[in-house]
Design an enzyme around this catalytic site. Structure first.
Site, PDB file in Angstrom:
ATOM      1  N   THR A  12      -4.137   5.695  14.429  1.00  0.00           N
ATOM      2  CA  THR A  12      -5.270   5.663  15.366  1.00  0.00           C
ATOM      3  C   THR A  12      -5.525   7.034  15.975  1.00  0.00           C
ATOM      4  OG1 THR A  12      -5.018   3.332  15.877  1.00  0.00           O
ATOM      5  CG2 THR A  12      -6.032   4.665  17.578  1.00  0.00           C
ATOM      6  N   TYR A  26     -12.891   0.780  14.720  1.00  0.00           N
ATOM      7  CA  TYR A  26     -12.824   2.143  14.190  1.00  0.00           C
ATOM      8  C   TYR A  26     -12.040   2.163  12.876  1.00  0.00           C
ATOM      9  CZ  TYR A  26      -8.074   2.005  16.026  1.00  0.00           C
ATOM     10  OH  TYR A  26      -6.779   1.654  16.261  1.00  0.00           O
ATOM     11  N   THR A  92       0.788   4.144  15.758  1.00  0.00           N
ATOM     12  CA  THR A  92       1.779   3.683  16.737  1.00  0.00           C
ATOM     13  C   THR A  92       2.516   2.411  16.307  1.00  0.00           C
ATOM     14  OG1 THR A  92       0.119   2.402  17.951  1.00  0.00           O
ATOM     15  CG2 THR A  92       0.511   4.675  18.684  1.00  0.00           C
ATOM     16  N   ASP A  93       1.932   1.640  15.366  1.00  0.00           N
ATOM     17  CA  ASP A  93       2.503   0.315  15.084  1.00  0.00           C
ATOM     18  C   ASP A  93       3.932   0.375  14.538  1.00  0.00           C
ATOM     19  OD1 ASP A  93       0.201  -0.778  16.009  1.00  0.00           O
ATOM     20  OD2 ASP A  93      -0.584  -1.409  14.070  1.00  0.00           O
ATOM     21  N   LYS A 165       7.444  -0.086  20.656  1.00  0.00           N
ATOM     22  CA  LYS A 165       6.094  -0.428  21.098  1.00  0.00           C
ATOM     23  C   LYS A 165       6.139  -1.825  21.688  1.00  0.00           C
ATOM     24  CE  LYS A 165       1.256  -0.529  19.683  1.00  0.00           C
ATOM     25  NZ  LYS A 165       0.285  -0.367  18.592  1.00  0.00           N
ATOM     26  N   GLU A 283      33.802 -17.248  17.570  1.00  0.00           N
ATOM     27  CA  GLU A 283      33.619 -17.765  16.201  1.00  0.00           C
ATOM     28  C   GLU A 283      34.491 -16.913  15.286  1.00  0.00           C
ATOM     29  OE1 GLU A 283      32.037 -20.327  15.222  1.00  0.00           O
ATOM     30  OE2 GLU A 283      30.741 -20.828  16.912  1.00  0.00           O
TER      31      GLU A 283
HETATM   32  C1  SIN Z   1      -2.204   2.840  16.060  1.00  0.00           C
HETATM   33  O1  SIN Z   1      -2.042   3.924  15.538  1.00  0.00           O
HETATM   34  O2  SIN Z   1      -2.177   2.717  17.307  1.00  0.00           O
HETATM   35  C2  SIN Z   1      -2.423   1.571  15.310  1.00  0.00           C
HETATM   36  C3  SIN Z   1      -2.594   1.749  13.856  1.00  0.00           C
HETATM   37  C4  SIN Z   1      -1.433   2.409  13.199  1.00  0.00           C
HETATM   38  O3  SIN Z   1      -0.286   2.162  13.570  1.00  0.00           O
HETATM   39  O4  SIN Z   1      -1.665   3.212  12.285  1.00  0.00           O
END
Ligand code: SIN
Length: 349
Positions: A12, A26, A92-93, A165, A283
């Protein structure tokens, strides 16, 4: 003057939409890393920056093959005498997974920082330029050396080990879980709270291919379908994201014991998002059969297990996947494997 390297992978932070106000519809990974650098005021002014577009993808499309390519390229750059540090732009994912993989395999005291954004670059209030400016400030600091791989988002500096995240859409999407962030950057001022270096003296070997390790999500159920299907498919490892501190239902315990008996390495982790999973001493067989994730979340435990199994394989130890009798006739080899991999999780997890 030594140069900084800015490696682009997409996400992103490089996203663009036809209408600036559209922050949902987007296209991610649309702008080049050079264009991102151009959006940072005085980005080039202090030190020469070399840009390289390694990938141009959303981070949901990152795979272990991408991690290996990125790690090899980053390592080669870090070994250049004229390179001071590397900044990697990333979606970010799955950013925390790439950061953790690099943390485990890179051999250098030079700073490596991953950075992303929650809003596309074309948004009027895009967070990417500020985050990228912070990353460039961070890698220029002598304090960023010997810290291992770092992540900076929203002015907060995280270690690759702790960062995750937490929120799907919030601008401050990242947290250090039960730990504290390493530091802050506010108005171009950098402050580290934690003094300890996070640099690994002995990184794990970087393999060309990684063993298949999958995650099974735990929830209230008496089904073992997922575990049995994975074993049948020939995976070498399973991380079980247990509902609590690594607890196993009667059904799941039986399924995972059968998986171990078929030569699959099993890690118990937690889906809760924070806290440690330790060996269940009540266990008797657990410590011999299963590896405990310690404080790693399931997706990071998967990465450490992949690298641990690759190291075992490349060390010439017998490949897993053989049938062994369970529970009374476990081979010494199996127990040694579990012990050795558990030691890694205790040290790094
Ligand atoms: C992001 O970047 O926030 C979402 C999409 C991705 O991880 O590429």
């Amino acid at each position: 003057m030594k140069r900084l390297i800015l490696l682009g992978t997409g996400g992103t932070i490089a996203g663009a939409s036809a209408h600036a106000a559209d922050v949902d519809g987007y296209t991610p990974a649309a702008l080049t890393v050079e264009q991102l650098l151009a959006s940072v005021p005085h980005g080039q002014a202090l030190q020469p920056i070399e840009t390289e577009q390694l990938f141009q993808i959303g981070s949901e499309d990152m795979t272990p093959a991408h991690w290996c390519t990125l790690a090899q390229r980053t390592q080669a750059l870090l070994e250049r005498d004229d390179v001071a540090a590397v900044v990697i732009t990333h979606g970010t994912d799955t950013l925390e997974e790439t950061a953790w993989f690099l943390q485990l395999v890179l051999r250098s005291a030079k700073p490596v920082v991953l950075v992303g954004a929650m809003r596309p670059a074309t948004a009027p209030d895009a967070d990417g330029p500020r985050n990228l400016a912070d990353a460039l400030l961070l890698v220029r600091s002598p304090e960023a050396q010997y810290r291992g791989v770092l992540v900076v988002m929203g002015g907060t500096i995280f270690s690759a080990h702790d960062v995750t995240k937490r929120f799907a859409g919030r601008i401050d999407a990242f947290t250090a879980g039960a730990a504290q962030p390493l530091g802050r950057i506010e108005n171009h001022h950098l402050e580290f709270f934690a003094l300890a270096p996070l640099h690994l003296e002995e990184p794990l070997p970087l393999a060309d291919t990684l063993p298949a390790v999958e995650i099974v999500y735990g929830y209230a159920s008496d089904s073992r379908v997922a575990v049995d299907a994975l074993v049948q498919a020939g995976v070498q490892g399973i991380v079980y994201a247990a509902p609590g501190s690594g607890t196993l239902s009667v059904t799941m315990r039986a399924a995972l014991c059968d998986a171990v008996a078929r030569g699959v390495s099993v890690v118990r982790a937690s889906r809760t998002g924070a806290g440690r999973v330790r060996a269940h001493t009540h266990e008797a067989d657990d410590a011999r059969l299963f590896i405990s994730a310690n404080s790693l979340n399931p997706q990071k435990a998967r990465i450490l297990l992949m690298l641990a199994l690759a190291a075992e394989r490349d060390r010439g130890n017998a490949p897993r996947g053989q049938e062994v009798a369970y529970p009374t006739h476990l081979t010494t080899h199996l127990t040694m494997d579990v012990t050795r991999i558990q030691q890694l999780f205790d040290r790094l997890g």
